[in-house]
Design a protein around this motif. Structure first.
Motif, PDB file in Angstrom:
ATOM      1  N   GLN A 375       0.812  -1.218   0.000  1.00  0.00           N
ATOM      2  CA  GLN A 375       0.000   0.000   0.000  1.00  0.00           C
ATOM      3  C   GLN A 375       0.849   1.273   0.000  1.00  0.00           C
ATOM      4  OE1 GLN A 375      -2.543  -0.495   3.451  1.00  0.00           O
ATOM      5  NE2 GLN A 375      -3.946  -1.876   2.363  1.00  0.00           N
ATOM      6  N   ASP A 376       2.167   1.114  -0.002  1.00  0.00           N
ATOM      7  CA  ASP A 376       3.101   2.243   0.036  1.00  0.00           C
ATOM      8  C   ASP A 376       2.869   3.108   1.281  1.00  0.00           C
ATOM      9  OD1 ASP A 376       5.232   3.791  -0.786  1.00  0.00           O
ATOM     10  OD2 ASP A 376       4.027   5.055  -2.113  1.00  0.00           O
ATOM     11  N   LYS A 377       2.758   2.425   2.431  1.00  0.00           N
ATOM     12  CA  LYS A 377       2.560   3.122   3.700  1.00  0.00           C
ATOM     13  C   LYS A 377       3.589   2.691   4.741  1.00  0.00           C
ATOM     14  CE  LYS A 377      -2.438   3.728   3.043  1.00  0.00           C
ATOM     15  NZ  LYS A 377      -3.808   3.452   3.599  1.00  0.00           N
ATOM     16  N   LEU A 378       4.799   2.357   4.267  1.00  0.00           N
ATOM     17  CA  LEU A 378       5.821   1.856   5.186  1.00  0.00           C
ATOM     18  C   LEU A 378       6.248   2.895   6.208  1.00  0.00           C
ATOM     19  CD1 LEU A 378       8.506  -0.436   3.502  1.00  0.00           C
ATOM     20  CD2 LEU A 378       7.132  -0.869   5.530  1.00  0.00           C
ATOM     21  N   ALA A 379       6.372   4.151   5.814  1.00  0.00           N
ATOM     22  CA  ALA A 379       6.807   5.185   6.757  1.00  0.00           C
ATOM     23  C   ALA A 379       5.859   5.267   7.952  1.00  0.00           C
ATOM     24  CB  ALA A 379       6.903   6.541   6.046  1.00  0.00           C
ATOM     25  N   ASP A 380       4.548   5.240   7.679  1.00  0.00           N
ATOM     26  CA  ASP A 380       3.565   5.280   8.767  1.00  0.00           C
ATOM     27  C   ASP A 380       3.661   4.034   9.630  1.00  0.00           C
ATOM     28  OD1 ASP A 380       2.633   7.714   7.871  1.00  0.00           O
ATOM     29  OD2 ASP A 380       1.009   6.837   6.681  1.00  0.00           O
ATOM     30  N   PHE A 381       3.866   2.868   8.988  1.00  0.00           N
ATOM     31  CA  PHE A 381       3.976   1.614   9.736  1.00  0.00           C
ATOM     32  C   PHE A 381       5.177   1.657  10.677  1.00  0.00           C
ATOM     33  CE2 PHE A 381       5.768  -2.636  10.238  1.00  0.00           C
ATOM     34  CZ  PHE A 381       4.685  -3.335  10.752  1.00  0.00           C
ATOM     35  N   ILE A 382       6.304   2.180  10.192  1.00  0.00           N
ATOM     36  CA  ILE A 382       7.517   2.224  11.015  1.00  0.00           C
ATOM     37  C   ILE A 382       7.348   3.172  12.197  1.00  0.00           C
ATOM     38  CG2 ILE A 382       9.958   2.904  11.015  1.00  0.00           C
ATOM     39  CD1 ILE A 382      10.063   1.931   8.106  1.00  0.00           C
ATOM     40  N   LEU A 383       6.668   4.276  11.990  1.00  0.00           N
ATOM     41  CA  LEU A 383       6.427   5.201  13.097  1.00  0.00           C
ATOM     42  C   LEU A 383       5.636   4.521  14.211  1.00  0.00           C
ATOM     43  CD1 LEU A 383       5.594   8.512  11.183  1.00  0.00           C
ATOM     44  CD2 LEU A 383       7.620   8.015  12.566  1.00  0.00           C
ATOM     45  N   SER A 384       4.737   3.642  13.848  1.00  0.00           N
ATOM     46  CA  SER A 384       3.932   2.914  14.840  1.00  0.00           C
ATOM     47  C   SER A 384       4.637   1.666  15.356  1.00  0.00           C
ATOM     48  CB  SER A 384       2.586   2.514  14.223  1.00  0.00           C
ATOM     49  OG  SER A 384       1.857   3.640  13.794  1.00  0.00           O
ATOM     50  N   ASN A 385       5.631   1.171  14.597  1.00  0.00           N
ATOM     51  CA  ASN A 385       6.333  -0.065  14.962  1.00  0.00           C
ATOM     52  C   ASN A 385       7.841   0.123  14.775  1.00  0.00           C
ATOM     53  OD1 ASN A 385       3.912  -2.188  15.146  1.00  0.00           O
ATOM     54  ND2 ASN A 385       3.601  -0.907  13.317  1.00  0.00           N
ATOM     55  N   PRO A 386       8.474   1.008  15.554  1.00  0.00           N
ATOM     56  CA  PRO A 386       9.901   1.308  15.354  1.00  0.00           C
ATOM     57  C   PRO A 386      10.822   0.121  15.577  1.00  0.00           C
ATOM     58  CG  PRO A 386       9.112   2.249  17.430  1.00  0.00           C
ATOM     59  CD  PRO A 386       7.897   1.785  16.674  1.00  0.00           C
ATOM     60  N   ASP A 387      10.332  -0.916  16.258  1.00  0.00           N
ATOM     61  CA  ASP A 387      11.198  -2.067  16.546  1.00  0.00           C
ATOM     62  C   ASP A 387      11.473  -2.920  15.308  1.00  0.00           C
ATOM     63  OD1 ASP A 387       8.419  -2.698  16.660  1.00  0.00           O
ATOM     64  OD2 ASP A 387       8.866  -4.597  17.608  1.00  0.00           O
ATOM     65  N   VAL A 388      10.787  -2.659  14.180  1.00  0.00           N
ATOM     66  CA  VAL A 388      11.072  -3.443  12.974  1.00  0.00           C
ATOM     67  C   VAL A 388      12.333  -2.942  12.272  1.00  0.00           C
ATOM     68  CG1 VAL A 388       8.623  -3.947  12.631  1.00  0.00           C
ATOM     69  CG2 VAL A 388       9.664  -2.017  11.405  1.00  0.00           C
ATOM     70  N   VAL A 389      12.824  -1.774  12.658  1.00  0.00           N
ATOM     71  CA  VAL A 389      14.036  -1.230  12.061  1.00  0.00           C
ATOM     72  C   VAL A 389      15.246  -1.932  12.665  1.00  0.00           C
ATOM     73  CG1 VAL A 389      15.456   0.824  11.686  1.00  0.00           C
ATOM     74  CG2 VAL A 389      12.939   0.998  11.668  1.00  0.00           C
ATOM     75  N   ALA A 390      16.095  -2.481  11.814  1.00  0.00           N
ATOM     76  CA  ALA A 390      17.284  -3.195  12.281  1.00  0.00           C
ATOM     77  C   ALA A 390      18.329  -2.203  12.765  1.00  0.00           C
ATOM     78  CB  ALA A 390      17.857  -4.046  11.145  1.00  0.00           C
ATOM     79  N   LYS A 391      18.921  -2.498  13.899  1.00  0.00           N
ATOM     80  CA  LYS A 391      19.934  -1.632  14.485  1.00  0.00           C
ATOM     81  C   LYS A 391      21.250  -2.381  14.555  1.00  0.00           C
ATOM     82  CE  LYS A 391      16.611   0.958  17.299  1.00  0.00           C
ATOM     83  NZ  LYS A 391      15.444   0.312  16.718  1.00  0.00           N
ATOM     84  N   GLU A 392      22.311  -1.705  14.185  1.00  0.00           N
ATOM     85  CA  GLU A 392      23.637  -2.312  14.248  1.00  0.00           C
ATOM     86  C   GLU A 392      24.125  -2.300  15.694  1.00  0.00           C
ATOM     87  OE1 GLU A 392      28.079  -1.848  12.262  1.00  0.00           O
ATOM     88  OE2 GLU A 392      26.399  -0.646  11.565  1.00  0.00           O
ATOM     89  N   LYS A 393      24.641  -3.439  16.141  1.00  0.00           N
ATOM     90  CA  LYS A 393      25.100  -3.529  17.521  1.00  0.00           C
ATOM     91  C   LYS A 393      26.527  -3.027  17.651  1.00  0.00           C
ATOM     92  CE  LYS A 393      22.149  -7.432  18.720  1.00  0.00           C
ATOM     93  NZ  LYS A 393      22.062  -8.825  19.223  1.00  0.00           N
TER      94      LYS A 393
END
Length: 393
Positions: A375-393
């Motif tokens: 649906q091209d709504k990834l930015a909104d999804f990430i704002l609501s679910n920030p834990d899906v963003v991979a973080k480098e340790k």
């Protein structure tokens, strides 16, 4: 990399390189606009060819991009999974979705005896100012539909195996990619504008054409693919044929300059790492970033001879399908995406979501993420679910 006293070598598996992860903030980065070469911005989409699309002082024009595409094999990798006209197919004006598949094609394996161990969906929103890499776990249990081209009757399998089933009985790499694309479309609802198969053994030449890259090893890990024989790195199967003493390879913690074989070998490891395949994905993103940095700071981009060598190396590592859109149009449409705009997203929160049979299941949150891609709504999804963003340790 260090070598130690000989030990019994473990059997070779068929890991392939996927894009390593990078540190990002919880919300999609929008302010950093340093323009690195485009091939780095989109990691392994079109490889070194895409660096020609950047406006940052690179030698060449759209004419050179067109002439360079002859170095890369092009084929129909999508079949009937291409976006329809209603979905914006054959147009680069809206969101763009590309399917990336990594294979480990060594000479001793037949062309139809390969799995796609790296599966990534690259999503570019309609604004064309961001790039998202959505990983699909290789062991995800999926329904692989019937595929007449390879005489596959259909059935339940791991996602990585869909490529294998499509490549059988003459299906080849194109058949493997088409069945993978259809399987993912059924599982996620996402159709594709283009696709690429990356042979990561060929990728070694790309790194060597950059005279190596600087890598930082965060976990000591033993190679499950290579050993040294007389000081020379070799794949395990090749080393056994020599009948000579083998010395295991250990990638030790710390930062150093690596040749192509060493950087790729480190980025391909998943056994012995704290988070297994998810750590491997992070290390692979690190490798691509290291390649981007080296290309943008070593004079490669302003040297026609070096660019030509890099393109030739890339041509040995990719099979490409742009869905009928000229490659040059693809490249110049995406010039606005900077390397700092790349966000790596984790399916299943970056942990093994087992279903009791040794396979993974797609979690509800991941299904919502795939829906947001469609649906091209990834930015909104990430704002609501920030834990899906991979973080480098």
């Amino acid at each position: 990399m260090t070598v130690q006293t000989p030990r019994r070598a473990s059997s070779m598996d068929r890991d392939a390189v996927t894009a390593p992860k990078r540190a990002v903030t919880a919300t999609p980065p929008k302010v950093k606009k340093k323009r690195d070469p485009l091939w780095a911005k989109l990691t392994v989409v079109l490889g070194a060819l895409l660096m020609m699309g950047s406006g940052a002082g690179i030698v060449g024009t759209k004419y050179l991009v067109n002439s360079a595409t002859s170095a890369v094999t092009q084929d129909d990798l999508l079949g009937n999974t291409k976006k329809t006209a209603a979905e914006g197919g054959n147009s680069l004006k809206g969101p763009i979705d590309l399917l990336l598949m990594g294979v480990d094609a060594r000479k001793r394996w037949a062309v139809d005896d390969l799995h796609a161990d790296t599966i990534i969906i690259l999503h570019i929103p309609a604004s064309h100012d961001q790039a998202y890499l959505v990983s699909v776990p290789r062991d995800t249990e999926v329904e692989v539909p019937p595929f007449a081209k390879s005489k596959w009757a259909g059935g339940t399998a791991k996602a990585t195996e869909a490529f294998f089933h499509g490549a059988q009985n003459g299906g080849g790499w194109a058949g493997g990619a088409q069945l993978m694309a259809q399987t993912l479309k059924n599982a996620t609802g996402i159709s594709f504008d283009g696709a690429a198969i990356i042979d990561f053994n060929g990728f070694k030449g790309v790194i060597d054409s950059l005279d190596g890259v600087k890598m930082c090893v965060d976990q000591r890990v033993k190679s499950h693919h290579m050993v040294t024989v007389g000081g020379k790195p070799m794949y395990l199967a090749e080393a056994r044929k020599t009948g000579k003493s083998q010395t295991p390879i250990y990638h030790e913690k710390g930062c150093r300059q690596m040749e192509g074989w060493e950087a790729l070998d480190y980025a391909r490891q998943r056994y012995g790492l704290t988070n297994g395949d998810y750590d491997r994905q992070r290390h692979q993103q690190q490798l691509i970033k290291a390649m981007a940095k080296k290309a943008s700071t070593s004079g490669v981009l302003t040297n026609p001879v070096k660019i030509n060598g890099l393109i030739k190396s890339a041509g040995k590592a990719f099979v490409l399908d742009t869905g009928g859109v000229p490659v040059a149009d693809f490249i110049f449409t995406l010039k606005g995406v900077a390397a700092n705009d790349l966000v790596l997203l984790r399916s299943n929160n970056g942990t093994f979501a087992g279903n009791g049979s040794g396979r993974e299941q797609i979690t509800e949150k991941s299904r919502e993420m795939y829906k947001a891609v469609k649906q091209d709504k990834l930015a909104d999804f990430i704002l609501s679910n920030p834990d899906v963003v991979a973080k480098e340790k």
